[in-house]
Design a protein around this motif. Structure first.
Motif, short mmCIF file in Angstrom:
data_model
loop_
_atom_site.label_atom_id
_atom_site.label_comp_id
_atom_site.label_asym_id
_atom_site.label_seq_id
_atom_site.Cartn_x
_atom_site.Cartn_y
_atom_site.Cartn_z
N MET A 1 -9.05 24.04 110.53
CA MET A 1 -7.98 23.62 109.63
C MET A 1 -6.79 24.57 109.71
N LYS A 2 -7.05 25.86 109.81
CA LYS A 2 -5.96 26.83 109.94
C LYS A 2 -5.17 26.60 111.24
N SER A 3 -5.88 26.25 112.30
CA SER A 3 -5.19 25.96 113.57
C SER A 3 -4.31 24.73 113.45
N VAL A 4 -4.78 23.72 112.74
CA VAL A 4 -3.96 22.52 112.52
C VAL A 4 -2.68 22.89 111.77
N LEU A 5 -2.81 23.71 110.72
CA LEU A 5 -1.63 24.13 109.95
C LEU A 5 -0.69 24.97 110.82
N THR B 1 -20.26 15.09 107.00
CA THR B 1 -19.64 15.80 108.11
C THR B 1 -18.61 14.91 108.79
N LEU B 2 -18.94 13.62 108.93
CA LEU B 2 -17.99 12.67 109.50
C LEU B 2 -16.73 12.59 108.65
N GLY B 3 -16.90 12.61 107.33
CA GLY B 3 -15.75 12.56 106.43
C GLY B 3 -14.86 13.77 106.57
N MET B 4 -15.45 14.96 106.69
CA MET B 4 -14.64 16.16 106.85
C MET B 4 -13.91 16.15 108.18
N ALA B 5 -14.61 15.73 109.24
CA ALA B 5 -13.97 15.64 110.55
C ALA B 5 -12.82 14.63 110.52
N ALA B 6 -13.05 13.48 109.87
CA ALA B 6 -12.01 12.45 109.77
C ALA B 6 -10.82 12.96 108.96
N THR B 7 -11.08 13.74 107.91
CA THR B 7 -10.00 14.27 107.09
C THR B 7 -9.13 15.25 107.89
N ILE B 8 -9.76 16.16 108.60
CA ILE B 8 -9.00 17.12 109.42
C ILE B 8 -8.21 16.39 110.50
N PHE B 9 -8.84 15.39 111.13
CA PHE B 9 -8.17 14.62 112.17
C PHE B 9 -6.97 13.87 111.59
N TYR B 10 -7.16 13.29 110.40
CA TYR B 10 -6.06 12.53 109.77
C TYR B 10 -4.88 13.46 109.48
N VAL B 11 -5.16 14.65 108.94
CA VAL B 11 -4.09 15.61 108.66
C VAL B 11 -3.38 16.00 109.95
N PHE B 12 -4.14 16.22 111.00
CA PHE B 12 -3.58 16.60 112.31
C PHE B 12 -2.63 15.53 112.82
N PHE C 1 -9.62 15.61 120.14
CA PHE C 1 -9.62 16.58 119.05
C PHE C 1 -10.62 16.16 117.98
N TYR C 2 -10.65 14.87 117.68
CA TYR C 2 -11.60 14.38 116.69
C TYR C 2 -13.04 14.62 117.17
N GLU C 3 -13.29 14.35 118.45
CA GLU C 3 -14.64 14.57 118.99
C GLU C 3 -15.03 16.04 118.87
N TYR C 4 -14.03 16.92 119.08
CA TYR C 4 -14.32 18.35 118.98
C TYR C 4 -14.69 18.74 117.55
N ILE C 5 -13.85 18.36 116.58
CA ILE C 5 -14.10 18.80 115.22
C ILE C 5 -15.33 18.10 114.63
N ASN C 6 -15.67 16.94 115.17
CA ASN C 6 -16.88 16.25 114.68
C ASN C 6 -18.15 16.88 115.26
N SER C 7 -17.99 17.67 116.34
CA SER C 7 -19.17 18.25 116.98
C SER C 7 -19.54 19.61 116.42
N VAL C 8 -18.61 20.27 115.71
CA VAL C 8 -18.93 21.58 115.18
C VAL C 8 -19.61 21.45 113.83
N SER C 9 -20.26 22.53 113.42
CA SER C 9 -20.99 22.51 112.15
C SER C 9 -20.04 22.87 111.02
N PHE C 10 -20.00 22.04 109.97
CA PHE C 10 -19.11 22.26 108.85
C PHE C 10 -19.86 22.77 107.61
N GLY C 11 -21.12 22.98 107.71
CA GLY C 11 -21.84 23.57 106.60
C GLY C 11 -22.12 22.64 105.46
N PHE C 12 -22.09 21.33 105.69
CA PHE C 12 -22.43 20.37 104.63
C PHE C 12 -23.93 20.17 104.58
#
Length: 477
Positions: free
Chosen positions: A76-80, A316-327, A466-477
């Motif tokens: 998320m920091k990288s997106v910002l 996890t899908l929701g968090m990945a989708a949220t970051i992707f949407y912001v991006f 980018f979405y595939e990348y952020i969806n593949s990492v662990s978000f701690g949910f």
């Protein structure tokens, strides 16, 4: 506490380093050296952005769990960071004007401070650090909104923003005081073990969410946004509508699922209602706007509702989708505001009717604006289509019938939004006028920003890597 606690804060330390270098440059450089201040600042921010991509993304914490870092936070920091670099590129012409060039250093200082505050919000594991980050982000933003202090609209917008920021912060900290009184701690990990569905805890959560909804300009906490967006300098409006909103959405997602999962039966229907009325009200009021900045203000209110669909899913899908949407939203809004900035800086025109016949005098700017409108509306093959698709998928993932209803209503509103986005396209390509905007020569930095925005809209959308990348990492949910 030792040095290792600070070493985990690599993005923050890097950003503070950029801040110190730029403030020393601004204070001590000769008049001749200051000619290179803007490109030097852009290169420093770009170097910081690249560095953040290579930071170790392992999950860790410091200061006893007050500061958290991991793949989600760093992504998320990288997106910002990317958004800030592109926004700064667009600001060159505005900052080069006689009334602004003397304050150019202050613009960078305030922007970096707000970004630092957002970093702390994103990485907070304690409500005290979260609140410090929120205020660090909010107060410099008020100064940015009023940056053109001798212009009535900018000064008025700054006053409105600071009063709303104070009120929302007061509401939020009032809720946090209840939460601390009921649980005896401000640490997320400890609060979750002491939370029960009591009236005091419920009231604390509602006050906290209400304060954060102000920052996100979600309905009914949105009334400050159109006036502030219209009065603020265009580049600051862009910052408010993208970077600030993205950080707040991410922080909200982490907090409701890390602190309030036991109260899901209460906040789930509350957020359901807020999402729906935000999308509907944002769309209906956008239909009535003629000023392009107010138009995009109500558009951003509606877009906040769509972003919240990813938050709503809690997966996890929701968090990945949220970051992707912001991006994606950053690229789409950057392109739209880039065209507005170019036209406003040279002509002072910001009304939709002024864009009549723009294609015949400035075809490249018209094409960029058209593509950004298509992306904001969710028309394939732009990235906006895929970002909406992913948040809809994440909201449907749980199988909850109420989520299905919400997604259906959001789809209906997407069709409504296409109508007002296409009004801009109609003005540029179909409507004609005897007094069109003259052919403009766009600033080189702004051209570079628009090129990167177009690359983001098309390639991020079609490849969705980018979405595939952020969806593949662990978000701690």
């Amino acid at each position: 506490m030792d040095l290792s606690n600070y070493l985990l804060m690599k993005p923050e330390l890097s950003l503070i380093g950029v801040f110190l270098i730029l403030i020393c440059y601004d204070l001590f450089a000769s008049d001749n050296a200051k000619k290179y201040y803007f490109p030097f600042a852009c290169l420093l921010l770009l170097a910081h952005t690249v560095y953040c991509f290579f930071i170790n993304k392992d999950t860790a914490e410091s200061f006893g769990g007050m500061y958290l870092t991991g793949a989600a936070q760093l992504t998320m920091k990288s997106v910002l960071n990317i958004g800030v670099v592109l926004i700064v590129l667009q600001a060159n012409e505005w900052l080069s004007k006689a009334e602004s060039i003397i304050k150019r250093g202050e613009f960078f200082m305030l922007t970096i401070l707000t970004l630092l505050g957002m970093y702390l919000m994103i990485s907070s594991g304690n409500f005290l650090l979260f609140y410090i980050g929120l205020e660090t982000a909010s107060l410099p933003l008020a100064a940015l909104v009023a940056f053109d202090k001798y212009k009535h609209d900018s000064a008025e917008a700054g006053a409105k923003y600071i009063f709303n920021a104070i009120f929302s912060s007061a509401v939020m900290i009032f809720g946090l005081s209840f939460l601390y009184g009921a649980s005896g701690t401000l640490y997320f990990a400890d609060i979750i073990q002491n939370i029960y569905s009591t009236p005091l805890i419920i009231m604390a959560m509602i006050f906290f969410l209400s304060g954060l909804f102000f920052k996100l300009s979600l309905v009914p906490f949105h009334l400050w946004a159109p006036d502030v967006y219209q009065g603020a300098p265009t580049n600051v409006t862009l910052y408010l509508s993208t970077i600030s909103k993205g950080a707040a959405v991410f922080a909200l997602m982490l907090i409701i699922y890390k602190v309030f999962p036991a109260l899901e039966a209460i906040w789930h229907p509350l957020i359901w209602i807020v999402i729906l009325i935000t999308i509907v009200v944002g769309n209906l009021f956008a239909l009535r706007q003629k000023n392009m900045k107010r138009f995009l203000a109500f558009s951003s209110i509606s877009q906040a509702g769509y972003i919240m669909l990813g938050v709503f899913s809690g997966s996890t899908l929701g968090m990945a989708a949220t970051i992707f949407y912001v991006f994606v939203y950053v690229f789409s809004n950057l392109a739209a505001f880039g065209v507005i900035t170019s036209i406003e800086n040279r002509t002072g025109k910001v009304n939709m009717n002024d864009y009549n016949g723009l294609y015949y005098t400035n075809p490249k700017l018209a094409l960029v604006m058209m593509i950004s409108m298509f992306s904001l509306g969710g028309i394939p093959p732009t990235a906006g289509f895929f970002s909406k698709l992913f948040v809809f998928m994440s909201a449907m993932e749980s199988g909850n019938p109420w989520n299905t209803v919400l997604v259906f209503l959001a789809l209906v509103n997407t069709v409504i939004s296409l109508f007002y986005y296409l009004l801009v396209v109609k003005a540029m390509f179909i409507k004609k006028t005897n007094d069109p905007i003259a052919t403009l020569q766009t600033d080189g930095y702004l051209k570079l920003s628009l090129v990167f925005s177009m690359i983001g809209i098309f390639f991020v959308g079609m490849i969705s890597c980018f979405y595939e990348y952020i969806n593949s990492v662990s978000f701690g949910f």
